[in-house]
Write a protein that holds these residues in place. Sequence first.
Motif, mmCIF file in Angstrom:
data_model
loop_
_atom_site.group_PDB
_atom_site.id
_atom_site.type_symbol
_atom_site.label_atom_id
_atom_site.label_comp_id
_atom_site.label_asym_id
_atom_site.label_seq_id
_atom_site.Cartn_x
_atom_site.Cartn_y
_atom_site.Cartn_z
ATOM 1 N N SER A 1 7.923 16.786 -0.727
ATOM 2 C CA SER A 1 8.259 18.130 -1.217
ATOM 3 C C SER A 1 9.537 18.613 -0.555
ATOM 4 O O SER A 1 10.059 17.988 0.328
ATOM 5 C CB SER A 1 7.128 19.096 -0.938
ATOM 6 N N HIS B 1 -3.523 -4.204 5.776
ATOM 7 C CA HIS B 1 -4.165 -5.218 4.940
ATOM 8 C C HIS B 1 -4.713 -6.350 5.782
ATOM 9 O O HIS B 1 -5.843 -6.790 5.623
ATOM 10 C CB HIS B 1 -3.123 -5.796 3.971
ATOM 11 N N THR C 1 14.874 3.957 -8.375
ATOM 12 C CA THR C 1 13.458 3.957 -8.012
ATOM 13 C C THR C 1 13.259 4.700 -6.709
ATOM 14 O O THR C 1 12.372 5.543 -6.590
ATOM 15 C CB THR C 1 12.950 2.528 -7.848
ATOM 16 N N VAL D 1 7.490 -0.344 -11.702
ATOM 17 C CA VAL D 1 8.466 -0.388 -10.610
ATOM 18 C C VAL D 1 8.214 0.744 -9.619
ATOM 19 O O VAL D 1 8.312 0.556 -8.401
ATOM 20 C CB VAL D 1 9.906 -0.330 -11.184
ATOM 21 N N THR D 2 7.840 1.922 -10.145
ATOM 22 C CA THR D 2 7.538 3.044 -9.248
ATOM 23 C C THR D 2 6.320 2.734 -8.377
ATOM 24 O O THR D 2 6.334 2.952 -7.164
ATOM 25 C CB THR D 2 7.283 4.317 -10.071
ATOM 26 N N ASN E 1 5.741 0.479 0.369
ATOM 27 C CA ASN E 1 5.829 1.398 1.502
ATOM 28 C C ASN E 1 4.564 1.404 2.354
ATOM 29 O O ASN E 1 4.527 2.015 3.407
ATOM 30 C CB ASN E 1 6.095 2.827 1.002
ATOM 31 N N MET F 1 13.732 8.480 -7.252
ATOM 32 C CA MET F 1 12.639 9.089 -7.995
ATOM 33 C C MET F 1 11.405 9.219 -7.135
ATOM 34 O O MET F 1 10.711 10.223 -7.159
ATOM 35 C CB MET F 1 12.297 8.233 -9.207
ATOM 36 N N LEU F 2 11.160 8.183 -6.390
ATOM 37 C CA LEU F 2 9.969 8.146 -5.541
ATOM 38 C C LEU F 2 10.038 9.277 -4.526
ATOM 39 O O LEU F 2 9.082 10.021 -4.343
ATOM 40 C CB LEU F 2 9.932 6.803 -4.819
ATOM 41 N N ARG G 1 1.603 15.270 4.928
ATOM 42 C CA ARG G 1 2.681 14.590 5.593
ATOM 43 C C ARG G 1 2.992 15.123 6.969
ATOM 44 O O ARG G 1 3.129 16.282 7.163
ATOM 45 C CB ARG G 1 3.948 14.700 4.744
ATOM 46 N N ILE H 1 1.446 8.733 -5.525
ATOM 47 C CA ILE H 1 2.442 8.247 -6.488
ATOM 48 C C ILE H 1 1.791 7.993 -7.837
ATOM 49 O O ILE H 1 2.336 8.334 -8.885
ATOM 50 C CB ILE H 1 3.105 6.962 -5.965
ATOM 51 N N ARG I 1 -5.047 -17.767 -8.038
ATOM 52 C CA ARG I 1 -3.600 -17.961 -8.199
ATOM 53 C C ARG I 1 -3.252 -18.292 -9.646
ATOM 54 O O ARG I 1 -2.327 -17.723 -10.222
ATOM 55 C CB ARG I 1 -3.119 -19.103 -7.301
ATOM 56 N N ALA J 1 9.450 12.516 -6.329
ATOM 57 C CA ALA J 1 8.143 12.729 -6.938
ATOM 58 C C ALA J 1 7.055 13.026 -5.916
ATOM 59 O O ALA J 1 6.125 13.753 -6.198
ATOM 60 C CB ALA J 1 7.749 11.515 -7.778
ATOM 61 N N VAL J 2 7.152 12.451 -4.715
ATOM 62 C CA VAL J 2 6.035 12.616 -3.791
ATOM 63 C C VAL J 2 6.320 13.533 -2.621
ATOM 64 O O VAL J 2 5.444 14.218 -2.133
ATOM 65 C CB VAL J 2 5.528 11.257 -3.255
ATOM 66 N N LEU K 1 0.395 -7.450 -8.758
ATOM 67 C CA LEU K 1 0.766 -8.855 -8.967
ATOM 68 C C LEU K 1 2.151 -9.140 -8.380
ATOM 69 O O LEU K 1 2.364 -10.135 -7.687
ATOM 70 C CB LEU K 1 0.778 -9.109 -10.477
ATOM 71 N N GLU L 1 2.518 -9.637 -4.704
ATOM 72 C CA GLU L 1 2.117 -10.926 -4.142
ATOM 73 C C GLU L 1 3.336 -11.848 -4.110
ATOM 74 O O GLU L 1 4.323 -11.619 -4.791
ATOM 75 C CB GLU L 1 1.043 -11.578 -5.023
ATOM 76 N N LYS L 2 3.214 -12.893 -3.313
ATOM 77 C CA LYS L 2 4.334 -13.828 -3.258
ATOM 78 C C LYS L 2 4.199 -14.869 -4.373
ATOM 79 O O LYS L 2 3.739 -15.971 -4.155
ATOM 80 C CB LYS L 2 4.376 -14.507 -1.891
ATOM 81 N N HIS M 1 1.830 -3.495 5.867
ATOM 82 C CA HIS M 1 1.147 -4.754 5.625
ATOM 83 C C HIS M 1 0.063 -5.003 6.662
ATOM 84 O O HIS M 1 -0.952 -5.651 6.384
ATOM 85 C CB HIS M 1 2.170 -5.889 5.640
ATOM 86 N N ALA N 1 1.160 11.274 -9.579
ATOM 87 C CA ALA N 1 2.419 11.895 -9.991
ATOM 88 C C ALA N 1 2.987 11.201 -11.218
ATOM 89 O O ALA N 1 3.317 11.859 -12.216
ATOM 90 C CB ALA N 1 3.425 11.845 -8.842
ATOM 91 N N GLN O 1 -3.407 -15.287 -11.671
ATOM 92 C CA GLN O 1 -2.255 -14.417 -11.422
ATOM 93 C C GLN O 1 -1.036 -14.889 -12.215
ATOM 94 O O GLN O 1 -0.335 -14.091 -12.829
ATOM 95 C CB GLN O 1 -1.919 -14.401 -9.937
ATOM 96 N N ALA P 1 7.168 0.163 -5.754
ATOM 97 C CA ALA P 1 7.886 0.749 -4.617
ATOM 98 C C ALA P 1 6.900 1.451 -3.682
ATOM 99 O O ALA P 1 7.032 1.375 -2.456
ATOM 100 C CB ALA P 1 8.936 1.737 -5.111
ATOM 101 N N GLY P 2 5.891 2.107 -4.261
ATOM 102 C CA GLY P 2 4.864 2.749 -3.454
ATOM 103 C C GLY P 2 4.068 1.735 -2.647
ATOM 104 O O GLY P 2 3.794 1.932 -1.468
ATOM 105 N N MET Q 1 -5.295 -13.860 4.998
ATOM 106 C CA MET Q 1 -4.379 -13.260 4.032
ATOM 107 C C MET Q 1 -3.890 -14.296 3.009
ATOM 108 O O MET Q 1 -3.782 -14.013 1.833
ATOM 109 C CB MET Q 1 -3.179 -12.663 4.782
ATOM 110 N N GLY R 1 2.222 17.101 0.240
ATOM 111 C CA GLY R 1 3.210 17.600 1.177
ATOM 112 C C GLY R 1 2.571 18.050 2.481
ATOM 113 O O GLY R 1 3.102 17.808 3.556
#
Lengths: 301, 278
Positions: free
Chosen positions: B278, A196, B268, A182-183, A190, B271-272, A301, A221, B9, B275-276, A101, A104-105, A193, A224, B12, A186-187, B1, A298
């Motif tokens: 290595s 999509h 964030t 939030v985690t 990354n 952590m990211l 990657r 993510i 909407r 966490a992912v 959510l 989205e903008k 776009h 994890a 949402q 952030a994923g 899109m 890992g």
Amino acid sequence: MTSASAERRAGKRTDRGAWFLVLPALIPILVLSVGPLLYGIALAFTDSQAGRTAPTQWIGTLNFRDLLKDTLFWDSFGIGLIWAVGVTVPQFLLGLGLALLLNEKLRLRWLARALAIVPWAMPEVVVGIMWRLVYNPDAGILNETIRDLGLGDGRDWLTGLGTALPAVIIVGIWAGMPQTTVTLLAGLQNTPHELHEAAALDGAGAWRRFWTVTWPAVKPIALAISALNFIWNFNAFALVYVLTNGGPGGRTRLPMLFAYEEAFRYGQFGYAAAMGCVMVAVISVLLAVYLVNRIRGGEAR
Amino acid sequence: MNKTSSLARAGQYLALLGYLVFLVFPFLWLISTAFKPARELGSLHPTWIPQNPTLDNFRQAFDEQPLLQAAANSLIAACCAAVISISIATPMAYVMARHRSRLSTAATGWVVISQAFPFVLVIIPLFLVLKNLRLINTLSGLVLVYVVWSLPFALWMLAGYVRAVPIELEEAAAVDGAGRLRTLVSVTGPLLAPGIAATALFAFITAWNEFFFALVLLKTPEKQTLPVVLTHFLGAEGVADLGPLAAAAFLATLPSLVIFALIQRRITGGMLAGAVKS
């Protein structure tokens, strides 16, 4: 001087330099973390007690055999599992939904992101106190809202045998959801776009786009953070200590609360250490899942 | 899109609104309770907004419990823990990020495993050791525990920040004739500074918020940290003086909220990365 020997010397210097850089952290880690962990496991095989004058005896697996018969501990263990699943799964599902959510903008998303900090930054003790104020049978806002809506008189949520565990689970979700969100967000950010847009041009619906583009990208993510969340939740202490202190009648007595009481109220260090070992065994299974996933990630990657 | 239907909407926005309410209402209730006079707190029909807002609860909170002393203890413990753990973690994190060796693999593995300790298994032996060293009920003992406890996460985040510094920069400096130490201090150091600051602040917050170790290690009220002192407001039978309780709880949150607001994005990211990758 040949270049090879120069290289070798440089290499040696690097290695020695590396050790020099590592030692200041390595020594405290070994002395105050790895050491106590091993000592703790050893204690599980002894009759160590607080304030005991006789020397501590090695008693083999006696603590574990007693633990096997300790129905109170297994009740607590079951409650710990229910709590950990009950908190981790909604944390993940709601967190993922919300992350999608916020990706989205939408107009209010800056506000949601800014406010997500609040539960994350709060001391757990304060979170517990805050929800006690909300759940308070007379002066709390929850019962007042229920009365206002004409849904009855409300109840004493934290001391009711049937409501206490669900009530603390909701607090657990509240406290941990922002970090998960939030985690994951952030994923999501990354992931490129363009993928999509390409999928949308190919006529893929929202559901298909999620499974073919979004999910593969956030899956590492997601796994994890869920594995870590489960482990953290299973080891939870402060929140429930403040909310119910394990009550009513042990209905919210998480394994950590049980082990804490055993060790620091009744002084049974050896027995409590054995409990800790059993908890580690369960967690190791999940940790293995996480580590395997991490190593695979890992390699990709 | 951009072809999201207006119905979708609306859904949402409804979901977002629901989340915001769930997120904010307990916190607003805490603030509201903190500013209510005793008469309103005793009312059977509590209101969202205090009718006669007052600061009495704050005054009473400071009278009832040694809050200033507790805040000072928390501040000392958290500052020492943050400074010490960052100073020893930064060099090691650098090695973990730059050298592929058995040591750095082991360190990374330990960082992950240490996230999974049930603390009770570590605190019992630590309690026995600290007792022998006469460090029970001292802030030094607590700081010692906090340093080691915040190390894994600090290493995790810092190693991520080091990896983000292009190694080419260090190589270029080496080609220009800068020694290893010189390269670290004048090239890598400045680029790492924001990450180090964020990690230090995060270590500060975790120590400021920590409860379990403080509960076990600190026995007397004048030594205890803020979270432990807050639980004294709850009383033996869970009968609490709601106003002062809310006021003290609200105050205890402010420092972490402010710091967290400043560094949330960096945490964030750190952590990211940890966490992912290595």
